[in-house]
Design a protein around this motif. Structure first.
Motif, PDB file in Angstrom:
ATOM      1  N   UNK A  24      55.148 -68.808 -52.395  1.00  0.00           N
ATOM      2  CA  UNK A  24      56.439 -69.243 -52.925  1.00  0.00           C
ATOM      3  C   UNK A  24      56.583 -70.764 -52.957  1.00  0.00           C
ATOM      4  N   UNK A  25      55.790 -71.506 -52.152  1.00  0.00           N
ATOM      5  CA  UNK A  25      55.898 -72.969 -52.146  1.00  0.00           C
ATOM      6  C   UNK A  25      54.931 -73.613 -53.126  1.00  0.00           C
ATOM      7  N   UNK A  26      54.495 -72.849 -54.122  1.00  0.00           N
ATOM      8  CA  UNK A  26      53.588 -73.319 -55.177  1.00  0.00           C
ATOM      9  C   UNK A  26      52.139 -73.448 -54.715  1.00  0.00           C
ATOM     10  N   UNK A  27      51.858 -73.079 -53.482  1.00  0.00           N
ATOM     11  CA  UNK A  27      50.477 -73.130 -53.008  1.00  0.00           C
ATOM     12  C   UNK A  27      49.703 -71.917 -53.512  1.00  0.00           C
ATOM     13  N   UNK A  28      48.479 -72.144 -53.915  1.00  0.00           N
ATOM     14  CA  UNK A  28      47.582 -71.063 -54.306  1.00  0.00           C
ATOM     15  C   UNK A  28      46.641 -70.797 -53.134  1.00  0.00           C
ATOM     16  N   UNK A  29      46.716 -69.598 -52.587  1.00  0.00           N
ATOM     17  CA  UNK A  29      45.877 -69.203 -51.458  1.00  0.00           C
ATOM     18  C   UNK A  29      44.658 -68.447 -51.965  1.00  0.00           C
ATOM     19  N   UNK A  39      39.834 -63.291 -53.402  1.00  0.00           N
ATOM     20  CA  UNK A  39      41.216 -62.873 -53.668  1.00  0.00           C
ATOM     21  C   UNK A  39      42.069 -64.124 -53.763  1.00  0.00           C
ATOM     22  N   UNK A  40      42.926 -64.173 -54.773  1.00  0.00           N
ATOM     23  CA  UNK A  40      43.773 -65.337 -55.006  1.00  0.00           C
ATOM     24  C   UNK A  40      45.227 -64.885 -55.103  1.00  0.00           C
ATOM     25  N   UNK A  41      46.090 -65.590 -54.375  1.00  0.00           N
ATOM     26  CA  UNK A  41      47.512 -65.231 -54.346  1.00  0.00           C
ATOM     27  C   UNK A  41      48.344 -66.502 -54.337  1.00  0.00           C
ATOM     28  N   UNK A  42      49.386 -66.544 -55.174  1.00  0.00           N
ATOM     29  CA  UNK A  42      50.277 -67.701 -55.208  1.00  0.00           C
ATOM     30  C   UNK A  42      51.438 -67.486 -54.251  1.00  0.00           C
ATOM     31  N   UNK A  89      35.971 -64.696 -43.221  1.00  0.00           N
ATOM     32  CA  UNK A  89      36.340 -65.262 -44.530  1.00  0.00           C
ATOM     33  C   UNK A  89      36.716 -66.739 -44.439  1.00  0.00           C
ATOM     34  N   UNK A  90      36.558 -67.414 -45.548  1.00  0.00           N
ATOM     35  CA  UNK A  90      37.053 -68.782 -45.707  1.00  0.00           C
ATOM     36  C   UNK A  90      38.407 -68.716 -46.403  1.00  0.00           C
ATOM     37  N   UNK A  91      39.357 -69.523 -45.926  1.00  0.00           N
ATOM     38  CA  UNK A  91      40.654 -69.615 -46.594  1.00  0.00           C
ATOM     39  C   UNK A  91      40.806 -71.005 -47.208  1.00  0.00           C
ATOM     40  N   UNK A  92      41.252 -71.019 -48.448  1.00  0.00           N
ATOM     41  CA  UNK A  92      41.456 -72.262 -49.190  1.00  0.00           C
ATOM     42  C   UNK A  92      42.894 -72.280 -49.700  1.00  0.00           C
ATOM     43  N   UNK A 138      49.251 -61.912 -43.689  1.00  0.00           N
ATOM     44  CA  UNK A 138      49.496 -62.453 -42.351  1.00  0.00           C
ATOM     45  C   UNK A 138      49.151 -63.938 -42.289  1.00  0.00           C
ATOM     46  N   UNK A 139      48.021 -64.335 -42.880  1.00  0.00           N
ATOM     47  CA  UNK A 139      47.610 -65.735 -42.858  1.00  0.00           C
ATOM     48  C   UNK A 139      48.594 -66.628 -43.603  1.00  0.00           C
ATOM     49  N   UNK A 140      49.075 -66.181 -44.749  1.00  0.00           N
ATOM     50  CA  UNK A 140      50.003 -66.984 -45.544  1.00  0.00           C
ATOM     51  C   UNK A 140      51.293 -67.243 -44.774  1.00  0.00           C
ATOM     52  N   UNK A 141      51.760 -66.258 -44.049  1.00  0.00           N
ATOM     53  CA  UNK A 141      53.002 -66.391 -43.302  1.00  0.00           C
ATOM     54  C   UNK A 141      52.808 -67.001 -41.916  1.00  0.00           C
ATOM     55  N   UNK A 142      51.562 -67.131 -41.497  1.00  0.00           N
ATOM     56  CA  UNK A 142      51.250 -67.725 -40.187  1.00  0.00           C
ATOM     57  C   UNK A 142      50.034 -68.639 -40.345  1.00  0.00           C
ATOM     58  N   UNK A 143      50.194 -69.747 -41.070  1.00  0.00           N
ATOM     59  CA  UNK A 143      49.028 -70.562 -41.426  1.00  0.00           C
ATOM     60  C   UNK A 143      48.500 -71.466 -40.317  1.00  0.00           C
TER      61      UNK A 143
END
Length: 343
Positions: free
Chosen positions: A126-131, A121-124, A148-151, A73-78
């Motif tokens: 599609x725009x080359x960003x590593x979350x 947890x680490x996830x790449x 949680x902290x998001x980077x 959800x965070x990746x798609x709604x940053x």
């Protein structure tokens, strides 16, 4: 069910808008067809929470699986919360060759050496960003998945964007980042905002920039003509538009919400000798706010509301990719300079 898992489910369901829940659960991929259809038919948030709790029990889903759901959800709604930009400096010889697998392994390893209880947890994307999602704990408590902290980090670049990071956690994140990316330092980029895409585009120059030119026709063609503007006003209007675009950019601009200028200057007013004779600098802060600050400033300059050429105090926002400045005296006299702050 474990109380922490229950609270995490409640938090996730509360945060995700009902109209987005279906697609988010589909991307998660932890529900079978029947369970997905059952969730789609439920309307109330309370009932959705209870249903997802039952599914978690049935499918034996752990906290780490729920963390995946929140991360999707965070990746798609940053564009939520306040994001802060940081910059890695002084790269080592191997900085440009660090790939995702190396970064993933080393970041987790270094952070877990610094913090006994931490979930990463680490996830790449599609725009080359590593979350990166980090749930912090300490020697006396387990990782808190509710805060949680998001980077967000773009590999092979020095740019890092962070939200929900406390001052206590910052040194540990800093050390883990420099060790896993082969840089020497992790510094504040003096740029923040609620729109992650905007501060990323500003810092990484991913927007349409306009460079000085004596030929005004490309910009004047984009500007709609106003029949009420008299002929003699056309050239000054074109000049203002050109200078405004040179200062802030053309096309769609990054949506910054604010810019802050912290003044540490000598007080100057011949009518107020008490303040003027003080040895300590005069300190105050000036904040500009708008739903789209750069667009507002550009419109003020191009319309003549603000004078042109644009003052460096304002044009430095896109030029330097920052929206926090400290202004100090530049020796004796009335002039002042902006200095970059480092944390």
């Amino acid at each position: 069910m474990d109380e922490s898992k229950k609270r995490l489910v409640q938090r996730i369901i509360r945060r995700i808008p009902a109209k987005m829940l279906k697609t988010t659960l589909e991307k998660w991929g932890r529900l079978n067809g029947e369970q997905q259809r059952a969730m789609d038919s439920i309307q109330s948030k309370w009932a959705l929470t209870e249903s997802l709790l039952d599914i978690c029990e049935e499918n034996e889903l752990a906290v780490k699986h729920l963390a995946e759901l929140e991360m999707i959800y965070m990746i798609n709604n940053p564009d939520q919360g306040m994001w802060y930009a940081f910059q890695l400096t002084d790269p080592g010889d191997e900085a440009q060759s660090v790939d995702l697998m190396q970064f993933r392994e080393q970041f987790k390893s270094h952070l877990k050496e610094l913090v006994r209880e931490v979930s990463v947890k680490i996830k790449k994307h599609t725009d080359e960003a590593v979350w990166i999602r980090i749930a912090w704990g300490d020697a006396y408590s387990r990782p808190d998945h509710l805060k949680p902290t998001y980077v967000v980090h773009y590999l092979q670049t020095p740019y890092v964007f962070v939200t929900r990071l406390t001052s206590k956690q910052k040194p540990m994140l800093s050390q883990a980042m420099v060790l896993s990316t082969r840089y020497q330092y992790f510094k504040d980029a003096n740029l923040s905002g609620r729109n992650l895409t905007a501060i990323r585009d500003l810092l990484m120059r991913k927007y349409q920039q306009v460079f000085p030119t004596k030929y005004l026709s490309p910009l004047t063609e984009r500007k709609q003509t106003n029949p009420h503007i008299e002929r003699e006003q056309a050239k000054p209007a074109a000049n203002r538009l050109q200078m405004a675009c040179e200062a802030f950019g053309g096309g769609t601009l990054p949506q910054l919400q604010s810019a802050v200028y912290k003044l540490e200057t000598k007080f100057r007013d011949h009518t107020n000798t008490l303040m003027t004779e003080r040895e300590e600098p005069f300190r105050c802060a000036v904040k500009f706010s708008s739903k789209n600050l750069l667009e507002s400033l550009k419109n003020c300059a191009s319309s003549g509301i603000a004078s042109t050429p644009v003052t460096p105090l304002l044009s430095s926002i896109p030029l330097k990719g920052k929206n926090y400045f400290v202004i100090t005296d530049n020796g004796p006299g009335p002039s002042s300079q902006m200095r970059q702050t480092q944390n």
